[in-house]
Design a protein around this motif. Sequence first.
Motif, PDB file in Angstrom:
ATOM      1  N   VAL A 148      33.797  42.614  33.601  1.00 58.42           N
ATOM      2  CA  VAL A 148      34.947  42.937  32.750  1.00 58.42           C
ATOM      3  C   VAL A 148      36.225  42.371  33.368  1.00 58.42           C
ATOM      4  O   VAL A 148      37.077  41.808  32.661  1.00 58.42           O
ATOM      5  CB  VAL A 148      35.067  44.459  32.545  1.00 58.42           C
ATOM      6  N   GLY A 149      36.375  42.512  34.671  1.00 58.68           N
ATOM      7  CA  GLY A 149      37.556  41.971  35.339  1.00 58.68           C
ATOM      8  C   GLY A 149      37.676  40.470  35.159  1.00 58.68           C
ATOM      9  O   GLY A 149      38.776  39.945  34.924  1.00 58.68           O
ATOM     10  N   GLU A 150      36.557  39.763  35.267  1.00 60.66           N
ATOM     11  CA  GLU A 150      36.565  38.310  35.082  1.00 60.66           C
ATOM     12  C   GLU A 150      36.942  37.950  33.646  1.00 60.66           C
ATOM     13  O   GLU A 150      37.754  37.049  33.412  1.00 60.66           O
ATOM     14  CB  GLU A 150      35.186  37.739  35.417  1.00 60.66           C
ATOM     15  N   ALA A 151      36.354  38.654  32.682  1.00 60.15           N
ATOM     16  CA  ALA A 151      36.662  38.393  31.278  1.00 60.15           C
ATOM     17  C   ALA A 151      38.124  38.707  30.977  1.00 60.15           C
ATOM     18  O   ALA A 151      38.790  37.984  30.223  1.00 60.15           O
ATOM     19  CB  ALA A 151      35.742  39.215  30.372  1.00 60.15           C
ATOM     20  N   HIS A 152      38.621  39.780  31.577  1.00 62.10           N
ATOM     21  CA  HIS A 152      40.023  40.154  31.359  1.00 62.10           C
ATOM     22  C   HIS A 152      40.966  39.124  31.966  1.00 62.10           C
ATOM     23  O   HIS A 152      42.015  38.804  31.385  1.00 62.10           O
ATOM     24  CB  HIS A 152      40.284  41.540  31.939  1.00 62.10           C
ATOM     25  N   LEU A 153      40.627  38.591  33.127  1.00 60.00           N
ATOM     26  CA  LEU A 153      41.443  37.544  33.741  1.00 60.00           C
ATOM     27  C   LEU A 153      41.558  36.339  32.812  1.00 60.00           C
ATOM     28  O   LEU A 153      42.649  35.807  32.575  1.00 60.00           O
ATOM     29  CB  LEU A 153      40.834  37.133  35.080  1.00 60.00           C
ATOM     30  N   GLU A 154      40.438  35.923  32.268  1.00 63.08           N
ATOM     31  CA  GLU A 154      40.440  34.780  31.354  1.00 63.08           C
ATOM     32  C   GLU A 154      41.247  35.082  30.098  1.00 63.08           C
ATOM     33  O   GLU A 154      42.031  34.239  29.633  1.00 63.08           O
ATOM     34  CB  GLU A 154      39.000  34.402  30.988  1.00 63.08           C
ATOM     35  N   SER A 155      41.069  36.276  29.556  1.00 62.51           N
ATOM     36  CA  SER A 155      41.781  36.603  28.318  1.00 62.51           C
ATOM     37  C   SER A 155      43.282  36.781  28.558  1.00 62.51           C
ATOM     38  O   SER A 155      44.100  36.485  27.676  1.00 62.51           O
ATOM     39  CB  SER A 155      41.198  37.860  27.665  1.00 62.51           C
ATOM     40  N   THR A 156      43.665  37.223  29.756  1.00 60.06           N
ATOM     41  CA  THR A 156      45.085  37.353  30.067  1.00 60.06           C
ATOM     42  C   THR A 156      45.762  35.995  30.082  1.00 60.06           C
ATOM     43  O   THR A 156      46.848  35.814  29.522  1.00 60.06           O
ATOM     44  CB  THR A 156      45.292  38.058  31.421  1.00 60.06           C
TER      45      THR A 156
END
Length: 200
Positions: A148-156
Amino acid sequence: MTRPASDAWDRLAQGNERFVGDRSEHPRQDASRRADLAEGQQPIAAVLGCSDSRVAAEVLFDQGLGDLFVIRNAGQIASSSAIASIEYAVAVLGVPLVVVLGHDRCGAVQAAIDAAGPDAPLLPPLIAAHIQAIRPAVEAAGTDPAAVGEAHLESTVASLLAASDLLSAAVADGSVDVVGANYRLAEGRVDRRFAVGDAT
């Protein structure tokens, strides 16, 4: 010729290596530096990071006063105030590099995961609204905090570029690069995950 964004990232990476190796120099933090900065600032990068007390960008990159323009909120959310601050750093201060810095064991990420559960207790309204920006990453990556953290980094990063014509234009014309990075709390290491632009 090395681009300014690459120079800036190299300087941050070298500072993080010092921090990891317990060789921090704590540069540019003396009275002379304070006096030099009294009339203005020329930071080498803007950093959008988490408010977590363990993730202080100036410390983990071993930088000094005036080196970094830092914006922090819980979960490094691309809020309107964060985007406006980054635009200021780019348009007024002329930074060539924007770093979005996530980290492991993020409380905001875990809160978003927990809030997605069927029996999740209600959060205070402002907290619930704040972590809504992480919900798409939970929906995409499930309940594993690292994923989730990785996906959130990309989406940010994607959200920053989508919401700011100024930033996306600066990336397109080659004057600014955006780096997505992740900080590992126990090791102290910043891992560069991806870049938009030419930063190495």
